[in-house]
Write a protein that holds these residues in place. Sequence first.
Motif, PDB file in Angstrom:
ATOM      1  N   MET A  24     -19.678  -1.415  -3.646  1.00  0.00           N
ATOM      2  CA  MET A  24     -18.466  -1.036  -4.373  1.00  0.00           C
ATOM      3  C   MET A  24     -17.753  -2.257  -4.924  1.00  0.00           C
ATOM      4  SD  MET A  24     -15.635  -0.097  -1.428  1.00  0.00           S
ATOM      5  CE  MET A  24     -16.760   0.767  -0.331  1.00  0.00           C
ATOM      6  N   ASP A  25     -17.009  -2.039  -5.980  1.00  0.00           N
ATOM      7  CA  ASP A  25     -16.122  -3.046  -6.565  1.00  0.00           C
ATOM      8  C   ASP A  25     -15.020  -2.269  -7.279  1.00  0.00           C
ATOM      9  OD1 ASP A  25     -14.779  -5.088  -7.771  1.00  0.00           O
ATOM     10  OD2 ASP A  25     -16.429  -5.714  -9.076  1.00  0.00           O
ATOM     11  N   LEU A  26     -13.980  -1.934  -6.546  1.00  0.00           N
ATOM     12  CA  LEU A  26     -12.913  -1.100  -7.083  1.00  0.00           C
ATOM     13  C   LEU A  26     -11.554  -1.710  -6.758  1.00  0.00           C
ATOM     14  CD1 LEU A  26     -11.520   0.652  -4.516  1.00  0.00           C
ATOM     15  CD2 LEU A  26     -13.733   1.792  -4.615  1.00  0.00           C
ATOM     16  N   VAL A  27     -10.534  -1.207  -7.442  1.00  0.00           N
ATOM     17  CA  VAL A  27      -9.153  -1.635  -7.184  1.00  0.00           C
ATOM     18  C   VAL A  27      -8.278  -0.383  -7.089  1.00  0.00           C
ATOM     19  CG1 VAL A  27      -7.167  -2.965  -7.967  1.00  0.00           C
ATOM     20  CG2 VAL A  27      -9.479  -3.786  -8.464  1.00  0.00           C
ATOM     21  N   ILE A  28      -7.531  -0.290  -6.001  1.00  0.00           N
ATOM     22  CA  ILE A  28      -6.575   0.807  -5.853  1.00  0.00           C
ATOM     23  C   ILE A  28      -5.209   0.321  -6.305  1.00  0.00           C
ATOM     24  CG2 ILE A  28      -5.392   2.303  -4.202  1.00  0.00           C
ATOM     25  CD1 ILE A  28      -8.031   2.466  -2.673  1.00  0.00           C
ATOM     26  N   MET A  29      -4.654   1.028  -7.286  1.00  0.00           N
ATOM     27  CA  MET A  29      -3.324   0.726  -7.807  1.00  0.00           C
ATOM     28  C   MET A  29      -2.353   1.740  -7.199  1.00  0.00           C
ATOM     29  SD  MET A  29      -3.642  -1.907  -9.784  1.00  0.00           S
ATOM     30  CE  MET A  29      -2.306  -1.935 -10.983  1.00  0.00           C
TER      31      MET A  29
ATOM     32  N   THR B 197      -0.252   7.632  -6.042  1.00  0.00           N
ATOM     33  CA  THR B 197       1.091   7.470  -5.496  1.00  0.00           C
ATOM     34  C   THR B 197       1.036   6.710  -4.173  1.00  0.00           C
ATOM     35  OG1 THR B 197       0.880   9.695  -4.574  1.00  0.00           O
ATOM     36  CG2 THR B 197       2.067   9.481  -6.652  1.00  0.00           C
ATOM     37  N   ASN B 198       2.197   6.479  -3.599  1.00  0.00           N
ATOM     38  CA  ASN B 198       2.353   5.537  -2.501  1.00  0.00           C
ATOM     39  C   ASN B 198       1.516   5.875  -1.261  1.00  0.00           C
ATOM     40  OD1 ASN B 198       3.409   3.459  -0.958  1.00  0.00           O
ATOM     41  ND2 ASN B 198       5.528   3.898  -1.470  1.00  0.00           N
ATOM     42  N   PHE B 199       1.727   7.039  -0.705  1.00  0.00           N
ATOM     43  CA  PHE B 199       1.069   7.396   0.550  1.00  0.00           C
ATOM     44  C   PHE B 199      -0.441   7.544   0.381  1.00  0.00           C
ATOM     45  CE2 PHE B 199      -0.113  10.627   3.819  1.00  0.00           C
ATOM     46  CZ  PHE B 199       0.133   9.844   4.935  1.00  0.00           C
ATOM     47  N   TYR B 200      -0.862   8.181  -0.710  1.00  0.00           N
ATOM     48  CA  TYR B 200      -2.296   8.321  -0.956  1.00  0.00           C
ATOM     49  C   TYR B 200      -2.954   6.948  -1.095  1.00  0.00           C
ATOM     50  CZ  TYR B 200      -0.889  13.096  -2.394  1.00  0.00           C
ATOM     51  OH  TYR B 200      -0.360  14.348  -2.464  1.00  0.00           O
ATOM     52  N   GLY B 201      -2.303   6.055  -1.826  1.00  0.00           N
ATOM     53  CA  GLY B 201      -2.862   4.724  -2.026  1.00  0.00           C
ATOM     54  C   GLY B 201      -2.934   3.927  -0.748  1.00  0.00           C
ATOM     55  N   ASP B 202      -1.922   4.070   0.099  1.00  0.00           N
ATOM     56  CA  ASP B 202      -1.905   3.388   1.387  1.00  0.00           C
ATOM     57  C   ASP B 202      -3.097   3.822   2.225  1.00  0.00           C
ATOM     58  OD1 ASP B 202      -1.062   1.812   3.467  1.00  0.00           O
ATOM     59  OD2 ASP B 202       0.723   2.985   3.938  1.00  0.00           O
ATOM     60  N   THR B 203      -3.342   5.114   2.251  1.00  0.00           N
ATOM     61  CA  THR B 203      -4.426   5.661   3.057  1.00  0.00           C
ATOM     62  C   THR B 203      -5.800   5.315   2.491  1.00  0.00           C
ATOM     63  OG1 THR B 203      -2.987   7.512   3.678  1.00  0.00           O
ATOM     64  CG2 THR B 203      -5.348   7.785   4.057  1.00  0.00           C
ATOM     65  N   LEU B 204      -5.991   5.546   1.202  1.00  0.00           N
ATOM     66  CA  LEU B 204      -7.301   5.319   0.588  1.00  0.00           C
ATOM     67  C   LEU B 204      -7.699   3.847   0.594  1.00  0.00           C
ATOM     68  CD1 LEU B 204      -7.228   7.727  -2.489  1.00  0.00           C
ATOM     69  CD2 LEU B 204      -8.507   8.018  -0.345  1.00  0.00           C
ATOM     70  N   SER B 205      -6.719   2.948   0.461  1.00  0.00           N
ATOM     71  CA  SER B 205      -7.061   1.522   0.421  1.00  0.00           C
ATOM     72  C   SER B 205      -7.592   1.049   1.767  1.00  0.00           C
ATOM     73  CB  SER B 205      -5.854   0.690  -0.020  1.00  0.00           C
ATOM     74  OG  SER B 205      -4.750   0.899   0.834  1.00  0.00           O
ATOM     75  N   ASP B 206      -7.036   1.546   2.869  1.00  0.00           N
ATOM     76  CA  ASP B 206      -7.581   1.187   4.179  1.00  0.00           C
ATOM     77  C   ASP B 206      -8.998   1.712   4.330  1.00  0.00           C
ATOM     78  OD1 ASP B 206      -5.165   0.010   4.725  1.00  0.00           O
ATOM     79  OD2 ASP B 206      -4.837   1.054   6.614  1.00  0.00           O
ATOM     80  N   LEU B 207      -9.228   2.944   3.887  1.00  0.00           N
ATOM     81  CA  LEU B 207     -10.572   3.519   3.958  1.00  0.00           C
ATOM     82  C   LEU B 207     -11.553   2.705   3.128  1.00  0.00           C
ATOM     83  CD1 LEU B 207     -12.614   5.748   4.661  1.00  0.00           C
ATOM     84  CD2 LEU B 207     -11.704   7.070   2.727  1.00  0.00           C
ATOM     85  N   ALA B 208     -11.196   2.425   1.887  1.00  0.00           N
ATOM     86  CA  ALA B 208     -12.096   1.688   0.997  1.00  0.00           C
ATOM     87  C   ALA B 208     -12.383   0.291   1.532  1.00  0.00           C
ATOM     88  CB  ALA B 208     -11.497   1.607  -0.407  1.00  0.00           C
ATOM     89  N   SER B 209     -11.363  -0.380   2.036  1.00  0.00           N
ATOM     90  CA  SER B 209     -11.557  -1.741   2.536  1.00  0.00           C
ATOM     91  C   SER B 209     -12.459  -1.766   3.757  1.00  0.00           C
ATOM     92  CB  SER B 209     -10.200  -2.371   2.863  1.00  0.00           C
ATOM     93  OG  SER B 209      -9.447  -2.555   1.679  1.00  0.00           O
ATOM     94  N   GLU B 210     -12.282  -0.810   4.651  1.00  0.00           N
ATOM     95  CA  GLU B 210     -13.143  -0.768   5.830  1.00  0.00           C
ATOM     96  C   GLU B 210     -14.582  -0.430   5.440  1.00  0.00           C
ATOM     97  OE1 GLU B 210     -13.766  -1.602   9.745  1.00  0.00           O
ATOM     98  OE2 GLU B 210     -11.913  -1.846   8.599  1.00  0.00           O
ATOM     99  N   LEU B 211     -14.753   0.464   4.476  1.00  0.00           N
ATOM    100  CA  LEU B 211     -16.098   0.780   4.005  1.00  0.00           C
ATOM    101  C   LEU B 211     -16.758  -0.434   3.350  1.00  0.00           C
ATOM    102  CD1 LEU B 211     -15.529   4.305   2.385  1.00  0.00           C
ATOM    103  CD2 LEU B 211     -16.871   3.814   4.441  1.00  0.00           C
ATOM    104  N   SER B 212     -15.967  -1.263   2.689  1.00  0.00           N
ATOM    105  CA  SER B 212     -16.517  -2.410   1.970  1.00  0.00           C
ATOM    106  C   SER B 212     -16.858  -3.576   2.880  1.00  0.00           C
ATOM    107  CB  SER B 212     -15.534  -2.890   0.895  1.00  0.00           C
ATOM    108  OG  SER B 212     -14.410  -3.513   1.488  1.00  0.00           O
TER     109      SER B 212
END
Length: 352
Positions: free
Chosen positions: A117-122, A235-250
């Motif tokens: 993966m190579d993504l950015v969560i805004m 939005t804020n809460f979704y991004g907070d949650t998804l970024s932790d998931l994506a980072s751990e997966l990466s």
Amino acid sequence: MRLLVLPGDGIGPEIITSTIAILDAIDRRFSLGLHYTTRDIGFAALEKTGTTLPDDILDIARSLDGTLLGPISHLDYPPRDKGGINVSAAFRRDLDLFANIRPARTRKGVFHRGTEMDLVIMREATEGMYPDRNMFAGTGEYMPTEDVAISMRKVTKKAIERIAIASFELAMVRRRKVTAVHKANAFVLTDGLFLKEFRRVAADYPEVVVEEVLIDAMAALLVRDASRYDVICTTNFYGDTLSDLASELSGSLGLAGSLNAGDEHAAAQAQHGSAPDIARQDKANPTSMILSAAMLLRWHGEKTGKGSYVEAAITLENTIDLVLSDASRRTGDLGGPLGTRAFTEVLVQALA
């Protein structure tokens, strides 16, 4: 570049010390002229001043070019009326740091879960489901009776427009795809407004592929195939949650840079927490904070037109990738033999 340094709680002082050493090394190489102003926040400030965020901190941040914000132990702070202020929320709200930019990418030779993966969560960071930043006065969370708790969510046209524009501008210099994550089938009004404004901004970027995904489906799709995503706007809460998931997966949260950015100010902050259980044991991985500092250098360079800062940020990111490709030069959380100080020294030598 003048930086405000706020070590924070737990492992904060250790990873900030490491980050300063790395910044000094990159400064020597690129002659950036970095200058530091260090102040206490968190428990250190609470003990000295009676508050986790002394009154002058935000004004100092406004007067300088950027902030290195260490992790905080907000969950363990006393109530606000006893000095326990959420420092991260105050920075995002009062300095209008509306975009929390959180990259997640796999690295050669570093174990990861799932696909490449190579993504950015805004992540919009100034409103949403967080009750400490969605009211003019008071809090958005309250209890009308002892057995009922209510929390309010705020979504505004202005905030969504800004994070959407930032997402599309970023996509234009990446792979030209933006995915909007929402739950409009349940949050009909708030996420409905998010989608309405997102679509309006998207119409100005016909070159960019647009996709809309429900938050629950998005969590599953990141696990299934994160390689299909480029920029994720949410939005804020979704991004907070998804970024932790994506980072751990990466690979690990310890490899996840994070920048809180607005039009005029920015603060680099590691994506992970303060980890008090390993504080002062030379076990902390400083990579997330270092990568966040690199993002701050890049932001400053793009904002001021000073290419040396962008070049320094790219060099720092590439050097970290090179070092991490060797298992013998990793910290313990990544299966390596190094502690915080030894890992820092390896990076300093690699940057020389």
